[in-house]
Design a protein around this motif. Structure first.
Motif, PDB file in Angstrom:
ATOM      1  N   HIS A  14       0.835  -1.200   0.000  1.00  0.00           N
ATOM      2  CA  HIS A  14       0.000   0.000   0.000  1.00  0.00           C
ATOM      3  C   HIS A  14       0.867   1.247   0.000  1.00  0.00           C
ATOM      4  CE1 HIS A  14       0.993  -0.692   4.215  1.00  0.00           C
ATOM      5  NE2 HIS A  14       0.711   0.574   4.446  1.00  0.00           N
ATOM      6  N   HIS A  15       0.214   2.394  -0.177  1.00  0.00           N
ATOM      7  CA  HIS A  15       0.905   3.685  -0.190  1.00  0.00           C
ATOM      8  C   HIS A  15       0.303   4.606   0.868  1.00  0.00           C
ATOM      9  CE1 HIS A  15       2.814   2.802  -4.096  1.00  0.00           C
ATOM     10  NE2 HIS A  15       1.641   2.265  -4.415  1.00  0.00           N
ATOM     11  N   PRO A  16       1.064   5.003   1.879  1.00  0.00           N
ATOM     12  CA  PRO A  16       0.565   6.019   2.823  1.00  0.00           C
ATOM     13  C   PRO A  16       0.351   7.337   2.086  1.00  0.00           C
ATOM     14  CG  PRO A  16       2.494   4.890   3.707  1.00  0.00           C
ATOM     15  CD  PRO A  16       2.400   4.507   2.262  1.00  0.00           C
ATOM     16  N   ILE A  17      -0.748   8.016   2.403  1.00  0.00           N
ATOM     17  CA  ILE A  17      -1.020   9.329   1.822  1.00  0.00           C
ATOM     18  C   ILE A  17      -0.700  10.421   2.837  1.00  0.00           C
ATOM     19  CG2 ILE A  17      -2.774  10.817   0.764  1.00  0.00           C
ATOM     20  CD1 ILE A  17      -4.322   8.235   0.064  1.00  0.00           C
ATOM     21  N   LEU A  18      -1.242  10.288   4.041  1.00  0.00           N
ATOM     22  CA  LEU A  18      -0.969  11.260   5.089  1.00  0.00           C
ATOM     23  C   LEU A  18      -1.263  10.652   6.449  1.00  0.00           C
ATOM     24  CD1 LEU A  18      -3.821  13.772   5.718  1.00  0.00           C
ATOM     25  CD2 LEU A  18      -4.124  11.995   4.023  1.00  0.00           C
ATOM     26  N   LEU A  19      -0.824  11.373   7.479  1.00  0.00           N
ATOM     27  CA  LEU A  19      -1.105  11.000   8.855  1.00  0.00           C
ATOM     28  C   LEU A  19      -2.238  11.858   9.394  1.00  0.00           C
ATOM     29  CD1 LEU A  19       2.506  10.770  10.362  1.00  0.00           C
ATOM     30  CD2 LEU A  19       1.138   8.941   9.357  1.00  0.00           C
ATOM     31  N   VAL A  20      -3.104  11.257  10.182  1.00  0.00           N
ATOM     32  CA  VAL A  20      -4.173  11.995  10.859  1.00  0.00           C
ATOM     33  C   VAL A  20      -3.885  11.944  12.354  1.00  0.00           C
ATOM     34  CG1 VAL A  20      -6.634  12.105  11.372  1.00  0.00           C
ATOM     35  CG2 VAL A  20      -5.872  11.508   9.072  1.00  0.00           C
ATOM     36  N   GLU A  21      -3.709  13.124  12.955  1.00  0.00           N
ATOM     37  CA  GLU A  21      -3.378  13.213  14.372  1.00  0.00           C
ATOM     38  C   GLU A  21      -4.410  14.076  15.081  1.00  0.00           C
ATOM     39  OE1 GLU A  21       1.385  13.038  14.390  1.00  0.00           O
ATOM     40  OE2 GLU A  21       0.575  14.648  13.174  1.00  0.00           O
ATOM     41  N   LYS A  22      -4.490  13.910  16.392  1.00  0.00           N
ATOM     42  CA  LYS A  22      -5.516  14.623  17.156  1.00  0.00           C
ATOM     43  C   LYS A  22      -5.033  14.882  18.574  1.00  0.00           C
ATOM     44  CE  LYS A  22      -7.685  10.150  18.115  1.00  0.00           C
ATOM     45  NZ  LYS A  22      -6.377   9.540  18.100  1.00  0.00           N
ATOM     46  N   ASN A  23      -5.770  15.762  19.284  1.00  0.00           N
ATOM     47  CA  ASN A  23      -5.380  16.082  20.655  1.00  0.00           C
ATOM     48  C   ASN A  23      -5.805  14.997  21.644  1.00  0.00           C
ATOM     49  OD1 ASN A  23      -8.099  17.075  20.002  1.00  0.00           O
ATOM     50  ND2 ASN A  23      -8.157  17.856  22.092  1.00  0.00           N
ATOM     51  N   VAL A  24      -6.775  14.165  21.265  1.00  0.00           N
ATOM     52  CA  VAL A  24      -7.201  13.051  22.117  1.00  0.00           C
ATOM     53  C   VAL A  24      -6.313  11.841  21.809  1.00  0.00           C
ATOM     54  CG1 VAL A  24      -9.112  11.546  22.755  1.00  0.00           C
ATOM     55  CG2 VAL A  24      -9.563  13.917  22.084  1.00  0.00           C
ATOM     56  N   ASN A  25      -5.695  11.257  22.848  1.00  0.00           N
ATOM     57  CA  ASN A  25      -4.753  10.143  22.648  1.00  0.00           C
ATOM     58  C   ASN A  25      -3.740  10.465  21.549  1.00  0.00           C
ATOM     59  OD1 ASN A  25      -6.128   8.560  24.584  1.00  0.00           O
ATOM     60  ND2 ASN A  25      -7.593   7.871  23.032  1.00  0.00           N
ATOM     61  N   PRO A  26      -2.942  11.513  21.724  1.00  0.00           N
ATOM     62  CA  PRO A  26      -2.062  11.986  20.656  1.00  0.00           C
ATOM     63  C   PRO A  26      -0.973  11.006  20.228  1.00  0.00           C
ATOM     64  CG  PRO A  26      -1.546  13.070  22.732  1.00  0.00           C
ATOM     65  CD  PRO A  26      -2.818  12.321  22.954  1.00  0.00           C
TER      66      PRO A  26
ATOM     67  N   ASN B 252      -1.416   7.968  19.475  1.00  0.00           N
ATOM     68  CA  ASN B 252      -1.985   7.042  18.495  1.00  0.00           C
ATOM     69  C   ASN B 252      -2.256   7.785  17.200  1.00  0.00           C
ATOM     70  OD1 ASN B 252      -1.915   5.137  20.542  1.00  0.00           O
ATOM     71  ND2 ASN B 252      -4.041   5.494  21.134  1.00  0.00           N
ATOM     72  N   THR B 253      -1.522   7.433  16.168  1.00  0.00           N
ATOM     73  CA  THR B 253      -1.601   8.118  14.881  1.00  0.00           C
ATOM     74  C   THR B 253      -2.330   7.246  13.872  1.00  0.00           C
ATOM     75  OG1 THR B 253       0.485   9.277  15.283  1.00  0.00           O
ATOM     76  CG2 THR B 253      -0.239   9.099  12.995  1.00  0.00           C
ATOM     77  N   MET B 254      -3.179   7.864  13.083  1.00  0.00           N
ATOM     78  CA  MET B 254      -3.883   7.132  12.032  1.00  0.00           C
ATOM     79  C   MET B 254      -3.191   7.369  10.691  1.00  0.00           C
ATOM     80  SD  MET B 254      -7.920   7.261  11.008  1.00  0.00           S
ATOM     81  CE  MET B 254      -8.404   6.519  12.572  1.00  0.00           C
ATOM     82  N   VAL B 255      -2.966   6.300   9.969  1.00  0.00           N
ATOM     83  CA  VAL B 255      -2.367   6.377   8.634  1.00  0.00           C
ATOM     84  C   VAL B 255      -3.472   6.243   7.593  1.00  0.00           C
ATOM     85  CG1 VAL B 255      -0.725   5.353   7.019  1.00  0.00           C
ATOM     86  CG2 VAL B 255      -0.219   5.361   9.479  1.00  0.00           C
ATOM     87  N   VAL B 256      -3.529   7.203   6.696  1.00  0.00           N
ATOM     88  CA  VAL B 256      -4.462   7.152   5.572  1.00  0.00           C
ATOM     89  C   VAL B 256      -3.685   6.599   4.379  1.00  0.00           C
ATOM     90  CG1 VAL B 256      -6.013   8.470   4.094  1.00  0.00           C
ATOM     91  CG2 VAL B 256      -5.666   9.171   6.474  1.00  0.00           C
ATOM     92  N   TYR B 257      -4.219   5.571   3.737  1.00  0.00           N
ATOM     93  CA  TYR B 257      -3.456   4.930   2.669  1.00  0.00           C
ATOM     94  C   TYR B 257      -4.360   4.571   1.482  1.00  0.00           C
ATOM     95  CZ  TYR B 257      -5.360   0.330   3.913  1.00  0.00           C
ATOM     96  OH  TYR B 257      -6.202  -0.734   4.146  1.00  0.00           O
ATOM     97  N   THR B 258      -3.687   4.229   0.384  1.00  0.00           N
ATOM     98  CA  THR B 258      -4.376   3.736  -0.795  1.00  0.00           C
ATOM     99  C   THR B 258      -3.564   2.604  -1.398  1.00  0.00           C
ATOM    100  OG1 THR B 258      -5.437   4.386  -2.876  1.00  0.00           O
ATOM    101  CG2 THR B 258      -3.270   5.337  -2.422  1.00  0.00           C
ATOM    102  N   LYS B 259      -4.096   2.008  -2.454  1.00  0.00           N
ATOM    103  CA  LYS B 259      -3.394   0.930  -3.146  1.00  0.00           C
ATOM    104  C   LYS B 259      -3.375   1.202  -4.645  1.00  0.00           C
ATOM    105  CE  LYS B 259      -4.339  -2.824   0.112  1.00  0.00           C
ATOM    106  NZ  LYS B 259      -4.782  -4.240   0.241  1.00  0.00           N
ATOM    107  N   THR B 260      -2.330   0.690  -5.287  1.00  0.00           N
ATOM    108  CA  THR B 260      -2.241   0.775  -6.744  1.00  0.00           C
ATOM    109  C   THR B 260      -1.888  -0.603  -7.291  1.00  0.00           C
ATOM    110  OG1 THR B 260       0.100   1.394  -6.632  1.00  0.00           O
ATOM    111  CG2 THR B 260      -1.501   3.191  -6.743  1.00  0.00           C
ATOM    112  N   ASP B 261      -2.078  -0.752  -8.602  1.00  0.00           N
ATOM    113  CA  ASP B 261      -1.699  -2.014  -9.234  1.00  0.00           C
ATOM    114  C   ASP B 261      -0.261  -1.926  -9.728  1.00  0.00           C
ATOM    115  OD1 ASP B 261      -1.746  -0.509 -11.575  1.00  0.00           O
ATOM    116  OD2 ASP B 261      -3.674  -1.305 -12.243  1.00  0.00           O
ATOM    117  N   GLU B 262       0.156  -2.917 -10.506  1.00  0.00           N
ATOM    118  CA  GLU B 262       1.549  -2.968 -10.979  1.00  0.00           C
ATOM    119  C   GLU B 262       1.872  -1.846 -11.949  1.00  0.00           C
ATOM    120  OE1 GLU B 262      -1.057  -5.297 -13.684  1.00  0.00           O
ATOM    121  OE2 GLU B 262      -0.746  -5.239 -11.508  1.00  0.00           O
ATOM    122  N   LYS B 263       0.841  -1.165 -12.476  1.00  0.00           N
ATOM    123  CA  LYS B 263       1.059  -0.038 -13.386  1.00  0.00           C
ATOM    124  C   LYS B 263       1.001   1.305 -12.660  1.00  0.00           C
ATOM    125  CE  LYS B 263      -0.921  -2.450 -17.376  1.00  0.00           C
ATOM    126  NZ  LYS B 263      -1.978  -2.410 -18.418  1.00  0.00           N
ATOM    127  N   CYS B 264       0.952   1.271 -11.328  1.00  0.00           N
ATOM    128  CA  CYS B 264       0.850   2.487 -10.511  1.00  0.00           C
ATOM    129  C   CYS B 264      -0.478   3.189 -10.766  1.00  0.00           C
ATOM    130  CB  CYS B 264       2.024   3.431 -10.780  1.00  0.00           C
ATOM    131  SG  CYS B 264       2.175   4.783  -9.580  1.00  0.00           S
TER     132      CYS B 264
END
Length: 202
Positions: A37-49, A51-63
């Motif tokens: 997979h490919h990480p796109i960005l991190l999502v962070e917050k003031n509650v339980n800082p 613990n970071t959420m990773v936003v991701y997507t997927k591509t095929d062999e042709k990108c």
């Protein structure tokens, strides 16, 4: 030996964190529950800082974002936790449902093999001069590697600069739900310099 395994795990975690913050062109290592997979960005917050959420997507062999699955939001655009910024954990369905309210795939925009658009609805809850609070996720082959980026255009106060969005930090309240501020961090695509902007609720 156990010590060697521990050392390898520590090096892996350091590599993961440093690379995911530095560039979204890095292709994430395998996580068995997710696969390549490919990480796109991190999502962070003031509650339980921690613990970071990773936003991701997927591509095929042709990108390319797979045309057969681009209607499946769980494949096109999904999330997982890094607990204490290092340990993988799946996101509970109820939490994922709430996150998707603040990050919505824009069904009005055309999804093609190398681009899709996501509405960042929390930006509509703060005072900002960003006219189009949408993230455009693109994929392309660069130097033989598949590069995925999330791009957003800032407002006139930033000369309408386009930035690669690397993290989104939200200050808010859990109950009753409220957003106090949103901070965007990334890289100015024209100058190559880091940029951070905080937008506060009216």
């Amino acid at each position: 030996t156990p010590w060697c395994l521990l050392a390898m795990k520590i090096l892996f975690v350091l590599f993961f964190i440093l690379n995911i913050h530095s560039t979204t062109s890095w292709s994430a290592p395998q996580i068995s529950q997710i696969g390549k997979h490919h990480p796109i960005l991190l999502v962070e917050k003031n509650v339980n800082p921690d613990n970071t959420m990773v936003v991701y997507t997927k591509t095929d062999e042709k990108c390319q974002f797979d045309s057969e699955t681009n209607g499946n939001k769980s494949i096109l655009f999904d999330f997982y936790w890094l607990m204490n910024r290092k340990d993988y954990k799946p996101v509970h369905k109820a939490i994922k449902k709430e996150i998707r309210k603040s990050m919505q795939i824009d069904k009005s925009a055309k999804v093609d093999a190398n681009k899709f658009t996501v509405k960042l609805t929390n930006l509509e809850k703060v005072k900002t001069d960003i006219s189009d609070p949408r993230l455009t996720v693109t994929s392309k082959i660069l130097e033989g590697k598949c590069k995925v980026e999330g791009l957003i255009q800032l407002g006139p106060s930033d000369d309408n600069a386009q930035i690669r969005l690397d993290s989104l930090y939200t200050e808010g309240r859990k109950f009753p739900p409220a957003v106090f501020s949103v901070t965007l961090k990334g890289v100015n695509m024209k100058t190559g310099k880091p940029i951070a902007r905080t937008y506060r609720a009216p």
